[in-house]
Design a protein around this motif. Structure first.
Motif, PDB file in Angstrom:
ATOM      1  N   CYS A 148      27.598   4.492  50.712  1.00  0.00           N
ATOM      2  CA  CYS A 148      27.098   5.290  51.865  1.00  0.00           C
ATOM      3  C   CYS A 148      25.935   6.183  51.780  1.00  0.00           C
ATOM      4  N   THR A 149      26.314   7.381  50.597  1.00  0.00           N
ATOM      5  CA  THR A 149      25.463   7.850  50.863  1.00  0.00           C
ATOM      6  C   THR A 149      24.452   7.898  49.905  1.00  0.00           C
ATOM      7  N   TYR A 150      25.135   6.984  48.531  1.00  0.00           N
ATOM      8  CA  TYR A 150      23.563   6.478  47.947  1.00  0.00           C
ATOM      9  C   TYR A 150      22.879   5.118  49.168  1.00  0.00           C
ATOM     10  N   LYS A 151      23.098   4.843  49.478  1.00  0.00           N
ATOM     11  CA  LYS A 151      22.174   4.380  50.568  1.00  0.00           C
ATOM     12  C   LYS A 151      21.572   4.362  51.587  1.00  0.00           C
ATOM     13  N   HIS A 152      22.126   5.952  52.049  1.00  0.00           N
ATOM     14  CA  HIS A 152      21.502   6.404  52.493  1.00  0.00           C
ATOM     15  C   HIS A 152      19.877   7.450  52.213  1.00  0.00           C
ATOM     16  N   TRP A 153      19.985   7.991  50.925  1.00  0.00           N
ATOM     17  CA  TRP A 153      19.279   8.441  50.281  1.00  0.00           C
ATOM     18  C   TRP A 153      17.992   7.538  49.331  1.00  0.00           C
ATOM     19  N   GLN A 154      18.820   6.424  49.042  1.00  0.00           N
ATOM     20  CA  GLN A 154      17.641   5.619  48.976  1.00  0.00           C
ATOM     21  C   GLN A 154      16.906   5.175  50.020  1.00  0.00           C
ATOM     22  N   GLY A 155      17.204   4.940  51.138  1.00  0.00           N
ATOM     23  CA  GLY A 155      16.564   4.879  52.097  1.00  0.00           C
ATOM     24  C   GLY A 155      15.674   5.144  52.984  1.00  0.00           C
ATOM     25  N   LEU A 156      15.608   6.864  52.611  1.00  0.00           N
ATOM     26  CA  LEU A 156      15.121   7.891  52.431  1.00  0.00           C
ATOM     27  C   LEU A 156      13.907   8.306  51.691  1.00  0.00           C
ATOM     28  N   TRP A 157      13.961   7.504  51.077  1.00  0.00           N
ATOM     29  CA  TRP A 157      13.486   7.251  49.705  1.00  0.00           C
ATOM     30  C   TRP A 157      12.529   6.854  49.927  1.00  0.00           C
ATOM     31  N   TYR A 158      12.975   5.328  50.101  1.00  0.00           N
ATOM     32  CA  TYR A 158      12.232   4.066  50.459  1.00  0.00           C
ATOM     33  C   TYR A 158      11.254   4.707  51.832  1.00  0.00           C
ATOM     34  N   ARG A 159      11.848   4.483  52.840  1.00  0.00           N
ATOM     35  CA  ARG A 159      10.734   5.358  53.574  1.00  0.00           C
ATOM     36  C   ARG A 159       9.617   5.808  53.329  1.00  0.00           C
ATOM     37  N   SER A 160       9.991   7.069  53.219  1.00  0.00           N
ATOM     38  CA  SER A 160       9.038   7.946  52.279  1.00  0.00           C
ATOM     39  C   SER A 160       8.301   7.267  51.471  1.00  0.00           C
ATOM     40  N   TYR A 161       8.567   6.387  50.518  1.00  0.00           N
ATOM     41  CA  TYR A 161       7.694   5.779  49.823  1.00  0.00           C
ATOM     42  C   TYR A 161       6.660   4.926  50.449  1.00  0.00           C
ATOM     43  N   ARG A 191       6.062   4.732  53.773  1.00  0.00           N
ATOM     44  CA  ARG A 191       4.669   5.718  54.605  1.00  0.00           C
ATOM     45  C   ARG A 191       3.868   6.227  53.929  1.00  0.00           C
ATOM     46  N   SER A 192       4.125   6.965  52.554  1.00  0.00           N
ATOM     47  CA  SER A 192       3.272   7.151  51.798  1.00  0.00           C
ATOM     48  C   SER A 192       2.437   5.806  51.365  1.00  0.00           C
ATOM     49  N   ASN A 193       2.648   5.461  51.119  1.00  0.00           N
ATOM     50  CA  ASN A 193       1.439   4.328  50.858  1.00  0.00           C
ATOM     51  C   ASN A 193       0.548   3.305  52.595  1.00  0.00           C
ATOM     52  N   LEU A 228       0.142   5.786  54.737  1.00  0.00           N
ATOM     53  CA  LEU A 228      -1.339   6.729  55.013  1.00  0.00           C
ATOM     54  C   LEU A 228      -2.598   6.596  54.297  1.00  0.00           C
ATOM     55  N   GLU A 229      -1.335   6.847  53.038  1.00  0.00           N
ATOM     56  CA  GLU A 229      -3.006   6.246  51.264  1.00  0.00           C
ATOM     57  C   GLU A 229      -3.787   5.166  51.587  1.00  0.00           C
ATOM     58  N   THR A 230      -3.510   4.104  52.267  1.00  0.00           N
ATOM     59  CA  THR A 230      -4.265   2.724  52.810  1.00  0.00           C
ATOM     60  C   THR A 230      -4.944   2.987  53.791  1.00  0.00           C
ATOM     61  N   GLU A 231      -4.184   3.840  54.820  1.00  0.00           N
ATOM     62  CA  GLU A 231      -5.059   3.886  56.145  1.00  0.00           C
ATOM     63  C   GLU A 231      -6.214   5.490  55.956  1.00  0.00           C
ATOM     64  N   PHE A 232      -6.013   5.720  54.952  1.00  0.00           N
ATOM     65  CA  PHE A 232      -7.175   7.207  54.456  1.00  0.00           C
ATOM     66  C   PHE A 232      -8.103   6.277  53.623  1.00  0.00           C
ATOM     67  N   ASN A 233      -7.905   5.304  52.866  1.00  0.00           N
ATOM     68  CA  ASN A 233      -9.068   4.375  51.825  1.00  0.00           C
ATOM     69  C   ASN A 233      -9.708   3.606  53.503  1.00  0.00           C
ATOM     70  N   ASN A 234      -9.000   3.035  53.970  1.00  0.00           N
ATOM     71  CA  ASN A 234      -9.323   1.858  55.329  1.00  0.00           C
ATOM     72  C   ASN A 234     -10.581   2.946  56.287  1.00  0.00           C
ATOM     73  N   SER A 235      -9.680   4.380  56.590  1.00  0.00           N
ATOM     74  CA  SER A 235     -10.890   5.463  57.066  1.00  0.00           C
ATOM     75  C   SER A 235     -12.009   5.329  56.067  1.00  0.00           C
TER      76      SER A 235
END
Length: 242
Positions: free
Chosen positions: A43-56, A58-60, A62-69
């Protein structure tokens, strides 16, 4: 010390209990603990994996939104540039002169010039300098009576009177000096003047009405190149097409 008889030893060995084995409840308890530890780690592994995936993700995003803007801004800039009027019809007291605007060479200056045209800034404004075979100067702001005269005197004193194709005649430009947003001084060249390449921003050219400029050029002026009779702009009309 009395000796223990073999028969007595046999009886004592029968009375001793053998080693007790691990009971079933203990085994079950240990297995449950191990399973809980494994589940907790998973469960701990899945939790941190989920956080990393959501962060990754979101980063993509934001980058897409920035490029589109950025693309939207570029597209907006291109749209604005090509939505601007392409031609200026200047009605003077001597006749009509038509200019084509050079948007790509000086977009900021074209924007300012068009904005002032729409506000009727140039309506009734006189041509305050008329220098034959050099420039006609109009508009307001800066040193209205000095710039063209200073350039002309320097040009004559240096003996730079030869024509050159570096700077063409019948071009519309403005001084290479910071001007206030509500002021604008323009010059119309009447001959090639390479000496002004570092002093002028050219943002338009005459496509019709050279004879009107030549007529203005022939007016009588005083020793400071000021017309003795007023020659002014009646109005300016902006057009996308002629």
């Amino acid at each position: 010390m009395a000796k223990i008889k073999p028969q007595a030893l046999l009886l004592q060995s029968k009375k001793k209990k053998g080693p007790s084995g691990i009971g079933l409840p203990t085994i079950i308890t240990c297995n449950v603990i191990v399973i809980l530890i494994v589940i907790s780690l998973y469960c701990t592994y899945k939790h941190w994996q989920g956080l990393w995936y959501r962060s990754y993700k979101r980063s993509n995003q934001l980058e897409t939104e920035f490029n589109n803007s950025e693309k939207d801004l570029e597209s907006l800039g291109e749209t604005k540039k090509y939505d601007l009027p392409n031609y200026v019809i200047m009605n003077t007291s001597k006749g009509i002169v038509s200019f084509e605007l050079l948007k790509d060479s000086a977009p900021g200056i074209v924007d300012q010039f068009l904005d002032l045209c729409q506000k009727e800034y140039f309506k009734g404004v006189p041509f305050h300098h008329v220098i034959k075979n050099f420039v006609i100067q109009g508009g307001g702001g800066l040193n209205r009576m000095g710039d063209a005269e200073d350039w002309t005197l320097k040009r004559k004193s240096d003996g730079h009177l030869a024509s050159s194709e570096k700077h063409e005649a019948f071009m519309l430009g403005t001084c290479n000096v910071k001007q206030e947003s509500n002021e604008f001084q323009f010059l119309i060249t009447t001959s090639p003047i390479p000496d002004l390449d570092d002093k002028l921003f050219v943002f338009g050219r005459i496509i019709n009405g050279e004879e009107v400029i030549q007529e203005i050029e022939e007016v009588d002026t005083d020793e400071h190149y000021r017309p003795k009779s007023t020659v002014s702009i009646v109005n300016i009309i902006l057009k996308h097409e002629l």
